[in-house]
Every structure is written in C-alpha cells, then in structure tokens.
Enzyme design. Structure first.
Site, PDB file in Angstrom:
ATOM      1  CG  ASP A 562       7.715  -3.873  -4.005  1.00  0.00           C
ATOM      2  OD1 ASP A 562       8.122  -4.300  -2.902  1.00  0.00           O
ATOM      3  OD2 ASP A 562       7.033  -2.843  -4.119  1.00  0.00           O
ATOM      4  CD  GLU A 565       8.248  -8.747   1.164  1.00  0.00           C
ATOM      5  OE1 GLU A 565       9.135  -7.913   0.923  1.00  0.00           O
ATOM      6  OE2 GLU A 565       7.157  -8.775   0.565  1.00  0.00           O
ATOM      7  CG  ASP A 638       6.748  -0.191   1.657  1.00  0.00           C
ATOM      8  OD1 ASP A 638       7.590   0.027   0.772  1.00  0.00           O
ATOM      9  OD2 ASP A 638       5.759  -0.923   1.487  1.00  0.00           O
TER      10      ASP A 638
END
Length: 970
Positions: A562, A565, A638
């Site tokens: 997770d 990015e 999300d």
C-alpha cells in the site's frame, strides 16, 4: 535554540498533517491539494502552444525531417529532425534524432530524442517496462519502400501489407494507414513541441524575442522588443523553479517537457489511460461542449475518497489508449513514467479519413475522429503504435512488449476478507469462525498496519498477535491464507532492524543534494523511502521475506503493498518531491509513475525466493504502471460506501483491464463510510464478478462481516459469494488466457461485439470472458433492469435459465437476491457446484459443464487446470481442454501442444476428476437419449419457465475432466 524551535514546529506540522489524513478521511477529497493543468508549468506551456496552433489558420508544425538523413537498416529508420523556429541554440545544436522501429510483431515504435544534449535525457523507462529485447521486421516483412520528390517516405508492412507508415518531412508528420485509410496520425495538427535542455541564461528555444527592423533614417538595423501575446507569455511560464502551495520544485535541469498530438482518424471512441474515476469511453476535455475542462492526468497520487466523473490523477497510471470503430481498431502506448497530461477532443467530421462511413438508412456522412494531445514533463518521446487488425491482436502485441498477467495462485481469485484492522489474534479467530458458522466460504483474511509493532513492517504487535505462525496455521488447516500489509516507507529508528540495515546499505532515496537521505512523514512518523532503482535495494528488500528474517511468517502468508505512489503526508500533493534523487543520479520526476511497480516487483521477488517450495507469489499493489500485471493484483484504492462509487467501479475496472492489468478489483462495500444493507448486498453481487474480489473497510467504519446485517441480507450475500466459488473453474481458465495473450478477463461489450455500435460507449454492463453477461444493480430500490442483449443469439439467465433473444434492450428482473447475469448461446462454462469453506477444500471435487446451445445446435468452451500453487505449469504440468458440441455430439480434446511433456502423477490424478453433471440449455425438444461409447446415461429434461426451450441435465456421465470423450445427444 532557534534550530530546535524550528525543528519542533516542523514536527508538530507533520503530526497535524498525519492526524488530518486519518481523522479527515470522512470528508470529501481536498481538491486544492492536487494540481490542475494551470498550476503545472509544463502542462500550461504545452496547452498554450496548442491554443496558438488552433488560433492560427496557417499553422504548420515548425519541425522538419531532413530527407537526405533518412536511413533504413535492419528494421530501424533513422533521421535528423529540426525545429525551424529555434532562433537560439543550446551549447550543442545537433537537433533531434528521429527513429522509427519496425517490429517483427507488426508494431511500430517512434522515438524522438536530443542528439547531443547538455545533460542526458532520462531514457531508462524501457529497461523496466519492456520485458525483453524485441525483434525487428526483416526485409521480407517490408515489401515496399518508397521515397518521393517531396521527401515523403512510405513503408508497407504487416499481414498482406495491409499497413502503411507514411513519413512526411516538411512539416514533419507520421501517418499510419490500414488498407490505404489513415488511422493513427502523429503530429497531424503540428503540436509537436520539445523543450531541449539548456542553461538557464540561454533563453527560450523556439521563441523570437527580438526582431530586426530598418531604422527610419535607413542607417542599418536596430533591435526592437516585440510585445508578446498572453499565449506566448505562457510558453515561458514556470520554466525553471516552480512553486505549488508551500512547496518548491527546484527543477535543477530546467524545462524538458515535450508534447505531441495523436489523431485516431475515423474513430470516435477511445478508451484506456487509467486510472480515472470516469466513463469507459473517454470524454472530451477540449472543444465545443467538452464535458471536462481539465486534461486527463497520469501521476500516481494518494487521492482518498476520490471524486467520480473527474479526470484527476489517482493511484495508477498506464499511458495506453485504444480506439475503436466499426471499421478499425488501433492503439498507442506512450512509454513515459513522468507526469503526463492528455487532452481529448472529439470531431464530428474527419477530413483525414478519405472515406465515408455509413449510418442507418445508408446515409453518407463524414467519419468522426478523436484528437488527443499528449504532454510529458521529462524523458524522451517514445510511442508504440498498434494496428491490430483485431482487438485480440492488439492485446497480444501490447502484452508481448510489457508482459501478461502472471498466473496467480488459485486461492487468490477467491474471496478475501479485510478491514483496517482486525485487532487481535482472538479477533482473527472469531471472524474466521463466523464464516464457518454462517456457511460462507472465504480464502484469505487480511491484516492492516495495526498488526505491526508501531508501524514497523516485518514485525508483529506481540501483545495483540503473540503467536502469528500458529494463527496462520489455524487458517491453513482450513485451506485459508493470510495477507499482511508492508509499505515502502521505513520508520526512522536505529533500533528497528529494517531501518538500520537500509541505512547501512545506503539504499534510501536521497534529497536533491544527492547525499542526504530524504526524510518524510507517513504512518510511522518520520520515515525514509527505499530506492528500488538501486539493484542492491531490490535484492535486500527481497531477502527480508525469508522466514528466518520475517519472523512469524509462514508459507501461507502473503503481502499487500500500500501507499506506494509513494504517499508522503508532508510532500507536495501528498507524494514525494520531484527533485529527490534515485540511484544513478536520476531525478524522481522521471520515474514517479513507475515507483509503485518497482516496489511491487521487489516484493514479488521476495515471496518467490523466500523458500524452496516453488510457490507463486501473491502481492496486491495500490500504485501501478504498464507492466504491473507481471507481479500481481491491484485495486482501485480508497473508494466510498456510496451507490455512485459502486457504479463507477465497473468502468474503472474495465479500463484497467483494457490497459493490460487483468487482475484488478474495487473494495466491496466501499472503504470509507458505512454502507446500508442494500448497498452492501448489491456490491457483493457485483464484486463476485471482479477479477480481484475483496471486501475492505476503514478503521472508523462499523464492522460489516457478511452476516452482521441479519436476514435477508446474510442469505443474499452468502448466495453471491457461493456463486463466485461455483464459477472458479471459469475464472481460473480466463486467468490462464490472460497470462498467454493479454486478453482482459472482464471485457467491455465492444470487445466481444466489435461491430455493434450500440455498445461502443456502454460501461454499465460487461462480459466475463466471452460467456457471461453481467449487469450490476447500482441504484437503490431497483427490481427491474434494462439489459442490452447483443448479437442475434439467445442469452440464458444463469439461475432461472429463462431466455432473452438479441439484439436489443430488454427489461428483466433484478430481485434483491441477484443481479442479471446471462450465459451467451454457443458457450460451454465449467463449474464446481459443491461449495465448501475454501477453494482449497474444493480442489478435488467433480465438475459441471453448462452448455448453452446456439441456433445451430453448437457450443464450445475451455477448461484450464494446474496445481494452483507452484510454477510447475511452466514445465507442462497442466491440463487444457476444449469442449465442443457439434452435430449432436459433445467432445472433449486436449489443447496442450504435443511438444509439452507428460503431466506429473499429481496432474494425472487431476485429469481423472470426474464430470458429475452436464446441463444443456437451448434445446427445442427434450433429449431422448445420451450415450458415451456403448453406455446410455441418465438424463432429465424440463421446460424452462420462460423462453420455450428445454433444459436437460445429464447425471453422472462417468467421463473424466482431463480425458478425451465423445458424448452423443439424441
């Protein structure tokens, strides 16, 4: 003291920002945290250039190709490209190099780079994205090579020489034609712009700041300053140092962006360039009536609670675009990992097409087209053009370059249960028992960041999870797995073994000075980020997954990547600054969109190398780029517990699949918020048809395990999940197909019905493979749905076997306990109907074949089977069967190449699994007799409630799933 005070303020600021990201999650996305094009210097400059071109009716590209410089050798055409408007040259003025690569898979690659820049432009994306060196077209594949007096070079290539590439020298333009019809045009509108690297005092290339004029007295010439227009001023905007909010991008190398227009001639629908929460068929961003005013942005960002119907950047970026019309299919891959913006403009007419398209009534109209403008911040211009001729050809060609979806472990395509967070080992045991108590199958239970010791990855909170290996073994005893989260930020803590090892090995991303480690803020507090561009870092990271290093891990534990990015709470746009430095002195701006994939890759390497049991890895990633599919699954980030987010999930997943990443899903139920029971139930009914099927919820969301809402919702959710398990043989077969030729698993309607214009913009229903039609219910209180049945054959409801006849839209029932799902006539679908607690518990169960006959009484389908766990399939240890019904006979034959070795004893055992039931749909009359060899088999028939056809069930035909047989129907 002043320094200490400043440090204290900085620490407080970071704490507040981090707390805001946790507690502020219930609010809508803060759009002001993320740039618009007008706040991005290079986007503004290139868009202004496009505006100048549009305003000038005499506009022509200033770029010219020197015809005498063109050379074609061994499949590569090279030449010199110059900008005729450049009045000021950098230190080296060798111009640009043009390359055109003719590949042996009928793909063409076009590259433009500086010949001799003052600094090397970053050109390393290809080393990460392309899977292997490709072959070039031979002279035999290039039948005709011509150059006329105007400097236009023509090359024919592809099957039957159907494709032509035509390169014009002045102005520079590259056209791709199919059967003589222009299809993809590069620089047709003259928007090619290339900011060559220069020193800060060199001025702006290509802009004449001074002009020479004669004095009134005729005494020679004087220099006069010319007043610039607003658009011309924008061409210089934020060229060097650039600010956004409180952040400054130092841009030490100055402006280096480039842009170019790409036209899909005669094509009105284009798709791809994920990730955006928008429609499948991309909406216009420019032109009269354009729904969007902002370009589509590709820049991996942590945008929680993202808005829908918006071209904002999200977690992943794939610069792949596919265009489709009734007559043509084409695609482009813009291979660049820097921040990229893409404008889309639709045109009702296209003067380039050279042909008239025909609409209903045979009325001639000029073919539509789509103009796109691609803009990247740095690197080199590197674009691949795919002309098919079919979509399947394009998926095959594209995946031959960037790789196909890795064949997953069988458990990973079943149901996953997750939330932030299952709090203790006892909590895990109770949730696991709840599934058994309520007879709901599942395969994987997930743990979020709270399972660690203070957000230190590869550790456990020993008070909450005192015996993690025993916990995993308890799940494994039921055929179940566990997944734990591991992020790329590493807590700064000299007592934390991972942190200290990373420091000792010097594998952290550096600040812009290139020496000190970058320090940002994320879940653990002050953190550092692994530099996965450093080979030493990748190998070290992979070694951390060894059982003796990751204490408490077992072979049934897998990984969730997770925040990759990467998400940095104190960084610009909640990510890492562009001017930080990676291994090899590479600025982050060049590789930003690839960072998550590099992390994903290193983690998959670790899971593969951690033992000698030959296990395939499973790793879920949030960030992605082209090539991510080689390492595992992704999800859409999300999302929110709302009907709107349920609705947008389908087009988002379809778009991601079209772009090469077949293994994707959306959080079932929505991550943020609390879904009402109807929404949660409808989301499960849709989610069972996502390739990656996981329920997930936020820390502040109420518990929502499938049984907590009571009846009738528990039964409805149970039935949905059980349906997923029944169809696992079909899903696994489709994953095998994706691993071979890059085909999406869930497919937009237009990929299966490429000539039906009614489905070209359709994204509220889709196909699973070519067999199942799925129409999610995405509004509350709906009990009737409008479903479009394409083609001229019948469609069979998978539950009631009622029939619908295509083509056309029909109102069908969508009661609370199911959504409309139909099997297409002419297909055979393998199932397993003995639903157990996990997919592992079902692996030796018998099969059912559901045969939907078409109007000719024919049908076909496939089944792929391996051990579901190891890499042995790569050495021939698998079963691949084709089932066909023709002239009243069902036959089963192997599709395994004869060159493959014989299957192992284990797979021979699998081949002996029996088919316990064959269900035949679409019969005009009941079957009288079914025979295999000399045996007559029991058959029972009944007329379907709707449609007038008969459904016949053949029980215990005593044939095996992996053996040849012929079964006759009479």
């Amino acid at each position: 003291m002043a320094h200490a005070k400043s440090r204290s303020k900085k620490t407080i600021l970071r704490s507040v920002l981090a707390l805001g990201l946790v507690l502020g999650c219930v609010n809508a996305v803060k759009r002001e945290d993320f740039k618009t094009c007008s706040q991005s210097g290079f986007c503004t400059r290139n868009r202004a250039y496009a505006d100048m071109a549009k305003e000038d009716p005499k506009w022509a590209s200033p770029f010219q190709l020197n015809p005498s410089s063109l050379r074609l050798k061994e499949g590569i055409l090279t030449g010199d490209l110059f900008n005729t408007q450049e009045s000021q040259q950098p230190a080296s003025s060798a111009g640009l190099g043009f390359e055109l690569h003719l590949l042996d898979n009928d793909v063409v690659r076009v590259r433009v780079n500086e010949r001799d820049p003052i600094h090397p432009r970053y050109d390393g994306v290809q080393d990460t994205v392309l899977i292997k060196p490709y072959g070039f077209a031979t002279e035999a594949n290039i039948e005709r090579l011509q150059k006329d007096d105007n400097g236009i070079l023509t090359i024919q290539y592809g099957p039957n020489n159907r494709n032509t590439v035509r390169i014009s020298s002045a102005p520079f333009k590259v056209e791709f034609l199919v059967n003589g019809v222009p299809t993809v045009l590069l620089n047709n509108d003259g928007l090619l712009r290339f900011e060559r690297l220069r020193n800060k005092d060199d001025g702006v290339l290509g802009e004449n700041k001074l002009v020479d004029q004669a004095s009134e007295e005729g005494e020679g010439e004087i220099e006069t300053q010319v007043e610039k227009s607003p658009l011309e001023l924008k061409l210089e905007e934020n060229s060097w140092e650039e600010r956004f909010k409180e952040f400054t991008d130092s841009k030490p190398r100055g402006p280096e962006s480039f842009g170019m227009d790409i036209t899909f001639s005669g094509i009105n629908h284009v798709y791809g360039i994920p990730e955006h929460a928008t429609s499948l068929s991309l909406k216009a961003t420019r032109g009269t009536g354009a729904p969007y005013s902002e370009p589509y942005r590709l820049y991996n960002l942590d945008v929680f609670e993202y808005e829908i119907d918006n071209p904002m950047a999200l977690y992943g970026s794939i610069p792949f675009m596919l265009g489709h019309s009734k007559n043509n299919t084409a695609a482009v891959f813009w291979m660049n990992a820097a921040e990229t913006w893409i404008d889309v403009e639709k045109s009702a007419t296209d003067n380039n097409s050279g042909l008239l398209s025909w609409i209903k009534g045979k009325k001639p109209v000029q073919a539509a087209s789509t103009k796109t403008h691609w803009i990247s911040e740095s690197g080199v211009l590197d674009v691949f053009v795919f002309l098919g001729p079919t979509q399947r050809d394009i998926f095959r060609q594209y995946s031959s370059l960037v790789g196909t979806t890795v064949m997953p472990q069988a458990f990973s395509i079943a149901y996953h249960q997750c939330r932030w967070n299952y709090n203790t080992q006892q909590d895990v045991a109770e949730v696991d028992a709840g599934f058994d108590e309520h007879d709901i199958p599942y395969d994987v239970l997930w743990l979020d960041i709270e399972h660690t010791n203070g957000k230190r990855y590869f550790t456990w909170d020993e008070a909450k999870f005192p015996n993690p290996a025993d916990m995993q073994q308890g799940l494994a005893n039921k055929g179940r797995k566990m997944v734990t989260i591991i992020d790329p930020h590493i807590k700064m803590d000299s007592g934390y073994h991972v942190s200290q090892q990373g420091a000792d090995l010097d594998v952290y991303i550096k600040n812009k000075d290139g020496t000190s480690n970058f320090d940002g803020w994320c879940w653990p507090g002050s953190s550092q980020w692994i530099d996965f561009y450093n080979p030493k870092a990748r190998d070290w990271w992979a070694s951390l997954f060894k059982y003796e290093t990751y204490v408490g891990s077992t072979k049934s534990l897998f990984t969730w990547n997770d925040m990759n990015e990467p998400s940095v709470f104190t960084g610009p746009e909640i990510t890492i600054p562009k001017d930080v430095i990676h291994y090899g002195n590479v600025e982050h701006r060049n590789v930003h969109n690839l960072y998550g994939t590099m992390f994903h890759s290193a983690t998959a390497q670790g899971l593969t190398e951690r033992n000698e049991t030959n296990q395939r890895p499973f790793v879920l990633s949030r960030a992605f780029f082209a090539g991510t599919q080689r390492y595992g699954a992704i999800w859409t980030g999300d999302n929110v517990a709302s009907w709107e987010h349920l609705e947008i999930a389908s087009p988002m997943l379809l778009t991601i699949g079209l772009s090469g990443v077949a293994f994707s899903g959306a959080d079932v139920g929505g991550f943020f918020g609390n879904p009402e029971p109807e929404l949660l139930t409808r989301w499960y009914q849709a989610g069972i048809y996502y390739p990656f099927f996981r329920a997930h919820a936020h820390l502040d969301s109420k518990r929502r395990e499938p049984w907590l809402f009571g009846e009738p919702y528990t039964s409805q959710i149970r039935e949905a999940i059980r349906t997923r398990y029944a169809y696992l043989p079909l899903w696994y077969t489709l994953f095998h197909e994706a691993s071979i030729d890059g085909m999406p698993i869930i497919r937009p309607m237009f990929t299966v019905f490429p000539e039906d214009e009614a489905v070209f913009g359709m994204d509220d229903q889709y196909m699973v493979g070519d067999a199942l039609l799925v129409k999610p219910v995405v509004k509350p209180g709906v009990t009737q749905s409008t479903v479009y049945f394409a083609g001229t054959e019948k469609w069979f409801d998978i539950k009631s076997f009622s029939v619908q006849q295509g083509p056309g839209a029909k109102e069908v029932d969508s009661p609370a306990d199911r959504i409309p799902v139909y099997q297409r006539a002419g297909t055979i679908v393998p199932k397993r109907e003995r639903i157990r607690r996990s997919s592992k518990a079902m692996e030796n169960d018998p099969f059912t074949l559901v045969i939907a006959l078409d109007s000719k009484g024919e049908a076909s389908g496939k089944l792929y089977l391996d051990d579901g766990e190891t890499f042995n399939y790569q050495h021939g240890d698998y079963i691949l069967r084709e089932f066909k019904v023709s002239t009243g006979t069902l036959s089963s034959r192997s599709l395994k190449p004869t060159t493959e070795p014989e299957a192992s004893d284990f797979m021979q055992h699998k081949a002996g699994l029996r088919i316990e039931r064959i269900v035949v749909l679409g019969l005009a009359a009941p079957l009288k007799q079914v025979r295999v060899a000399d045996r007559e088999i029991e058959v029972g028939c009944a007329q379907a409630a709707q449609g007038g056809h008969y459904v016949c069930t053949v029980k215990e035909p005593r044939v095996n799933i992996g053996k040849d047989f012929d079964l006759s129907f009479v």
